[in-house]
Design a protein around this motif. Structure first.
Motif, PDB file in Angstrom:
ATOM      1  N   GLN A 178       0.973  -0.970   0.280  1.00 61.02           N
ATOM      2  CA  GLN A 178      -0.374  -0.209   0.210  1.00 61.02           C
ATOM      3  C   GLN A 178       0.847   1.150  -0.080  1.00 61.02           C
ATOM      4  OE1 GLN A 178      -3.618   0.396   0.015  1.00 61.02           O
ATOM      5  NE2 GLN A 178      -2.894   2.535  -0.051  1.00 61.02           N
ATOM      6  N   ARG A 179       0.247   2.252  -0.721  1.00 59.04           N
ATOM      7  CA  ARG A 179       0.942   3.700  -0.215  1.00 59.04           C
ATOM      8  C   ARG A 179       0.239   4.642  -0.760  1.00 59.04           C
ATOM      9  NH1 ARG A 179       5.691   2.847  -4.450  1.00 59.04           N
ATOM     10  NH2 ARG A 179       5.755   0.993  -4.553  1.00 59.04           N
ATOM     11  N   LEU A 180       1.462   5.400   0.675  1.00 58.41           N
ATOM     12  CA  LEU A 180       0.356   6.109   1.336  1.00 58.41           C
ATOM     13  C   LEU A 180       0.754   7.757   1.164  1.00 58.41           C
ATOM     14  CD1 LEU A 180      -0.475   4.134   4.602  1.00 58.41           C
ATOM     15  CD2 LEU A 180      -1.764   5.013   3.278  1.00 58.41           C
ATOM     16  N   ARG A 181       0.035   8.956   1.029  1.00 60.32           N
ATOM     17  CA  ARG A 181       0.811  10.290   0.723  1.00 60.32           C
ATOM     18  C   ARG A 181       0.563  11.230   2.101  1.00 60.32           C
ATOM     19  NH1 ARG A 181      -1.759  13.969  -1.879  1.00 60.32           N
ATOM     20  NH2 ARG A 181      -0.283  15.895  -2.288  1.00 60.32           N
TER      21      ARG A 181
ATOM     22  N   GLN B  13      -8.814   3.420  -4.873  1.00 57.39           N
ATOM     23  CA  GLN B  13      -9.183   4.006  -5.941  1.00 57.39           C
ATOM     24  C   GLN B  13     -10.334   4.139  -5.489  1.00 57.39           C
ATOM     25  OE1 GLN B  13     -10.935   1.259  -8.329  1.00 57.39           O
ATOM     26  NE2 GLN B  13      -8.484   0.936  -9.752  1.00 57.39           N
ATOM     27  N   HIS B  14     -10.441   4.941  -4.109  1.00 58.88           N
ATOM     28  CA  HIS B  14     -12.147   5.809  -2.930  1.00 58.88           C
ATOM     29  C   HIS B  14     -11.519   6.974  -3.185  1.00 58.88           C
ATOM     30  CE1 HIS B  14     -14.359   4.633  -0.332  1.00 58.88           C
ATOM     31  NE2 HIS B  14     -13.694   5.947   0.152  1.00 58.88           N
ATOM     32  N   ALA B  53     -10.592  13.024 -14.566  1.00 55.81           N
ATOM     33  CA  ALA B  53     -10.310  12.935 -13.612  1.00 55.81           C
ATOM     34  C   ALA B  53      -9.589  11.367 -13.487  1.00 55.81           C
ATOM     35  CB  ALA B  53     -11.548  13.309 -12.798  1.00 55.81           C
ATOM     36  N   PHE B  54      -8.458  10.796 -12.243  1.00 61.19           N
ATOM     37  CA  PHE B  54      -8.003   9.469 -12.219  1.00 61.19           C
ATOM     38  C   PHE B  54      -8.270   9.171 -11.443  1.00 61.19           C
ATOM     39  CE2 PHE B  54      -6.414  11.902 -15.668  1.00 61.19           C
ATOM     40  CZ  PHE B  54      -5.835  11.148 -16.856  1.00 61.19           C
ATOM     41  N   HIS B  55      -8.223   7.690 -10.583  1.00 63.60           N
ATOM     42  CA  HIS B  55      -8.068   7.407  -9.287  1.00 63.60           C
ATOM     43  C   HIS B  55      -6.784   7.443  -8.965  1.00 63.60           C
ATOM     44  CE1 HIS B  55     -12.059   5.136  -9.260  1.00 63.60           C
ATOM     45  NE2 HIS B  55     -11.646   4.258 -10.207  1.00 63.60           N
ATOM     46  N   ALA B  56      -6.792   7.716  -7.177  1.00 65.86           N
ATOM     47  CA  ALA B  56      -5.472   8.538  -6.166  1.00 65.86           C
ATOM     48  C   ALA B  56      -4.226   7.096  -7.323  1.00 65.86           C
ATOM     49  CB  ALA B  56      -5.569   8.610  -5.329  1.00 65.86           C
ATOM     50  N   ASP B  57      -5.015   6.114  -6.898  1.00 67.31           N
ATOM     51  CA  ASP B  57      -3.553   5.321  -7.746  1.00 67.31           C
ATOM     52  C   ASP B  57      -3.019   5.482  -8.367  1.00 67.31           C
ATOM     53  OD1 ASP B  57      -5.668   3.643  -8.406  1.00 67.31           O
ATOM     54  OD2 ASP B  57      -5.898   2.018  -8.496  1.00 67.31           O
TER      55      ASP B  57
END
Lengths: 317, 108
Positions: A178-181, B13-14, B53-57
């Motif tokens: 998992q990547r977090l920012r 993807q949230h 717009a894009f999913h954050a991943d």
């Protein structure tokens, strides 16, 4: 300041041509680039290669580097007295500066003056860090303290490594990969530039009982031969606490018994499942009475676990 | 020393990022991102939307793209190929990890 031998990093002579430097860089970059390499020390190696290349590919920086003199890698040194005047208009102390930061800030007299007079905002650098957490921490969430050496610009626009300590909350459900920012927690900007971001790469430490696959967990479940044959209700550990699980009569080794929603929590809603994989455990030491009971069972049972071998043999003959 | 507590943001993807955010955060110019959309590397949430717009991943792959372009001098076609192959490697690694988890007695 500690010396780094950029030429030996590439395994080339000090009089190597620009083409030789580029070829050496490409070869090592393919091997150690952290986005493509599986070498254990890829990230550190690539930083070293990248740092050396940034200096040696620029003729002005390479000349400045060559003028530092020759030392052993890791040896403390000071540049010659006139070096700073020759290559930079800004005066700074060499004591707490890293060689890479020195050359990153060295843009030649003209460029350096131009940058300062224009006061161009320079954004802070992004920073990536790998954080190892336990399965229990992934289950409940955790606060981790990070000690990072962030690149930060001083008043003259030179980057320096500055130690930063801060706590961050790893939310529950963050599992392996998992990547977090963390916005604004990278290096500080210069001339009003915004700070960089910190990126966290989560790595789950191995667990003695559970093997994770995403948010599902797999657990080896040893059962006694009679529990598998007769069925039983047994206690099974899960990250959220033990639960009682009914083993159906006639359970086979290797059978997956699913415990819904007993795996790791998912990031926003829901939970993974826990799969208990049945293993028929056989006692290595038995009492005389147990031996007698097994003998009775062997004599009285018509069960043939290898019946399909014989059937297969008949087909072949 | 004062130790402050900071909150993190999920890259999954949230959450969504605009094209401008994706470009600013990854360092990859908008034009390059749009070219990579044409190659199918990044898939907009609604391809027909006026503002994509894009999913954050996607930010993880966009940052990787930016690093690969910078460090290997790749053109967009080469970059698209590298990203496709990296994605396949990640998928295969995930499958391998899943299979290992299912093998009794196998260390993780």
């Amino acid at each position: 300041m500690k010396y780094k031998d950029y030429y030996s990093i590439f395994g080339i002579a000090r009089n190597a041509s620009a083409a030789e430097i580029k070829a050496a860089y490409r070869k090592l970059a393919h091997k150690y680039h952290p986005d493509v390499s599986k070498e254990p020390d890829a990230e550190e190696k690539f930083k070293e290669i990248s740092e050396a290349y940034k200096t040696l590919k620029d003729p002005e920086k390479r000349a400045a580097y060559d003028q530092l003199g020759r030392y052993q890698s890791g040896q403390e040194f000071k540049p010659p007295p006139d070096w700073q005047q020759q290559y930079s208009e800004t005066h700074f102390s060499f004591d707490d500066i890293d060689l890479s930061d020195l050359f990153a800030g060295l843009r030649g007299k003209q460029q350096h003056t131009k940058r300062d007079s224009r006061k161009i905002p320079i954004p802070g650098q992004d920073y990536e860090v790998t954080v190892h957490i336990s399965l229990e921490e992934a289950y409940s969430g955790a606060e981790v303290e990070l000690d990072l050496n962030m690149p930060e610009y001083d008043e003259n626009g030179f980057a320096r490594r500055v130690p930063h300590t801060f706590k961050t909350r790893i939310p529950k459900g963050a599992t392996d990969g998992q990547r977090l920012r963390v916005p604004g927690k990278g290096g500080k900007g210069f001339n009003g530039g915004p700070p960089g971001d910190l990126y966290i790469n989560i790595v789950l430490r191995p667990h003695s009982l559970y093997r994770p696959s995403g948010h599902d967990l797999y657990l080896d479940l040893p059962v006694a031969p009679w529990e598998a044959v007769l069925g039983a209700t047994i206690e099974v550990p899960t990250p959220g606490g033990s639960v009682r699980l009914k083993i159906p009569a006639g359970t086979h080794a290797g059978q997956h018994l699913r415990l819904p929603k007993r795996g790791l929590p998912k990031p926003h809603t829901g939970e993974g499942d826990l799969f208990a994989i049945v293993q028929i455990a056989v006692p290595s030491v038995i009492s005389e009475r147990e031996r007698q009971l097994y003998k009775q069972l062997a004599e009285g049972s018509a069960f043939n676990p290898r019946g399909h071998f014989e059937q297969e043999g008949h087909h072949e003959s | 020393m004062k130790v402050e507590l900071t909150e993190v943001r999920w890259l999954d993807q949230h959450y969504q990022l605009s094209l401008a955010d994706l470009s600013a955060l990854s360092g990859l110019p908008k034009a390059d991102l749009l070219e990579l959309v044409d190659y199918g590397i990044f898939v907009p949430i609604d391809p027909k939307a006026a503002e994509q717009a894009f999913h954050a991943d996607c930010l993880v792959a966009a940052r990787t793209a930016c690093r690969l372009r910078r460090d290997f001098d790749l053109d967009t076609q080469g970059l698209a190929l590298a990203l496709t192959l990296l994605e396949r490697i990640h998928e295969l690694e995930a499958q391998l990890s899943d299979l290992r988890a299912r093998v009794p007695g196998h260390p993780r």
